[in-house]
Design a protein around this motif. Structure first.
Motif, short mmCIF file in Angstrom:
data_model
loop_
_atom_site.label_atom_id
_atom_site.label_comp_id
_atom_site.label_asym_id
_atom_site.label_seq_id
_atom_site.Cartn_x
_atom_site.Cartn_y
_atom_site.Cartn_z
N GLU A 43 0.81 -1.22 0.00
CA GLU A 43 0.00 0.00 0.00
C GLU A 43 0.84 1.26 0.00
O GLU A 43 0.45 2.27 -0.57
CB GLU A 43 -0.97 0.01 1.19
CG GLU A 43 -2.17 -0.87 0.95
CD GLU A 43 -3.37 -0.45 1.77
OE1 GLU A 43 -3.20 0.11 2.87
OE2 GLU A 43 -4.48 -0.67 1.29
N ASN A 44 2.00 1.24 0.64
CA ASN A 44 2.84 2.44 0.69
C ASN A 44 3.67 2.66 -0.57
O ASN A 44 3.96 3.79 -0.92
CB ASN A 44 3.78 2.38 1.90
CG ASN A 44 3.08 2.75 3.19
OD1 ASN A 44 2.37 3.73 3.24
ND2 ASN A 44 3.29 1.96 4.21
N PHE A 45 4.04 1.57 -1.23
CA PHE A 45 4.99 1.72 -2.32
C PHE A 45 4.48 1.32 -3.70
O PHE A 45 5.09 1.69 -4.70
CB PHE A 45 6.27 0.93 -2.00
CG PHE A 45 6.92 1.38 -0.74
CD1 PHE A 45 7.45 2.65 -0.63
CD2 PHE A 45 6.98 0.54 0.37
CE1 PHE A 45 8.04 3.08 0.55
CE2 PHE A 45 7.56 0.96 1.55
CZ PHE A 45 8.09 2.24 1.64
N PHE A 86 5.45 4.50 6.51
CA PHE A 86 6.77 3.89 6.58
C PHE A 86 7.31 3.90 8.00
O PHE A 86 7.90 2.93 8.46
CB PHE A 86 7.75 4.61 5.63
CG PHE A 86 9.10 3.98 5.60
CD1 PHE A 86 9.29 2.74 5.03
CD2 PHE A 86 10.18 4.62 6.18
CE1 PHE A 86 10.55 2.14 5.01
CE2 PHE A 86 11.44 4.03 6.17
CZ PHE A 86 11.62 2.79 5.58
N SER A 87 7.08 4.99 8.72
CA SER A 87 7.55 5.08 10.10
C SER A 87 6.85 4.03 10.98
O SER A 87 7.50 3.36 11.79
CB SER A 87 7.27 6.49 10.65
OG SER A 87 7.65 6.57 11.98
N GLY A 88 5.55 3.89 10.82
CA GLY A 88 4.80 2.88 11.58
C GLY A 88 5.24 1.47 11.21
O GLY A 88 5.35 0.60 12.08
N LEU A 89 5.49 1.25 9.93
CA LEU A 89 5.96 -0.06 9.46
C LEU A 89 7.31 -0.39 10.10
O LEU A 89 7.53 -1.50 10.57
CB LEU A 89 6.07 -0.06 7.94
CG LEU A 89 6.58 -1.33 7.28
CD1 LEU A 89 5.69 -2.51 7.61
CD2 LEU A 89 6.67 -1.13 5.77
N LYS A 90 8.18 0.60 10.15
CA LYS A 90 9.51 0.43 10.74
C LYS A 90 9.37 0.06 12.22
O LYS A 90 10.06 -0.84 12.71
CB LYS A 90 10.29 1.73 10.56
CG LYS A 90 11.66 1.75 11.10
CD LYS A 90 12.34 3.07 10.78
CE LYS A 90 11.53 4.21 11.32
NZ LYS A 90 12.07 5.53 11.09
N MET A 91 8.47 0.71 12.94
CA MET A 91 8.29 0.43 14.36
C MET A 91 7.68 -0.96 14.58
O MET A 91 8.08 -1.69 15.49
CB MET A 91 7.43 1.50 15.03
CG MET A 91 8.09 2.87 15.09
SD MET A 91 9.79 2.85 15.71
CE MET A 91 9.55 2.24 17.35
#
Length: 188
Positions: free
Chosen positions: A96-98, A118-123
């Motif tokens: 969904e992000n990319f 992306f930040s939430g995915l990273k966390m």
């Protein structure tokens, strides 16, 4: 004609055709990621097979297991399910992000879908890695001194496992701190 003369909108200058075509091609290149997400779907199916294999191995032994062996078997299954959850989060959020938004109108669509940036995915990624690492470390600690060859590790290996786990935890804390600091600063 008169509305155009008094309009405050400035017409956009036309881009050169070559630049426009290049940008369209560049934007379309995001679809090169689609086969990778298909590969992650296949990886998820592989995780299911491994989970079922482990379950089939432990289930017949349930009546002869000690409490520690039961806990270790459950931790193994939890470890596999956390890895599969991580895979699913990366699969949906990454796509969904990319690549493209998922047009799913189902009532059972998870609440986080479409909201994890992306930040939430990273966390979520680092939290899952810490959990998986912690469970694996717990399994090894529980097996210490029990003579279980599946979890027999040297003192040096155990030390490195703890160091690596603490590195994951520290990385997670630092990533969360960086996200918190960037949320507090003005956007450019």
């Amino acid at each position: 004609m008169r509305a155009f003369l008094f309009s405050t909108e400035v017409p956009k200058p036309e881009k050169p055709t070559l630049e426009s075509k290049f940008e369209q091609g560049l934007f379309a290149s995001r679809w090169l990621m689609a086969p990778m997400y298909l590969g992650l779907v296949i990886s998820l199916a592989m995780m299911v097979v491994i989970f079922v294999k482990e379950l089939a191995y432990y289930a017949p032994q349930v009546l002869t297991m000690t409490a520690d062996q039961g806990i270790l078997s459950v931790l193994t299954l939890i470890d596999l399910s956390l890895a599969a959850n991580l895979l699913l989060i990366v699969l949906f959020s990454g796509y969904e992000n990319f690549v493209s938004k998922l047009d799913i109108t189902s009532d059972d669509r998870p609440d986080w879908m479409g909201k994890v940036d992306f930040s939430g995915l990273k966390m979520k990624l680092i939290a899952s890695i810490v959990a998986i690492s912690g469970i694996h470390l717990l399994k090894v600690f529980m097996a210490l001194g029990k003579g279980d060859p599946a979890y027999a590790v040297s003192e040096s290996t155990l030390r490195w496992m703890v160091i690596i786990h603490l590195t994951f935890v520290t990385s997670g804390v630092l990533l969360a701190l960086m996200d918190w600091l960037s949320a507090k600063t003005d956007k450019h």
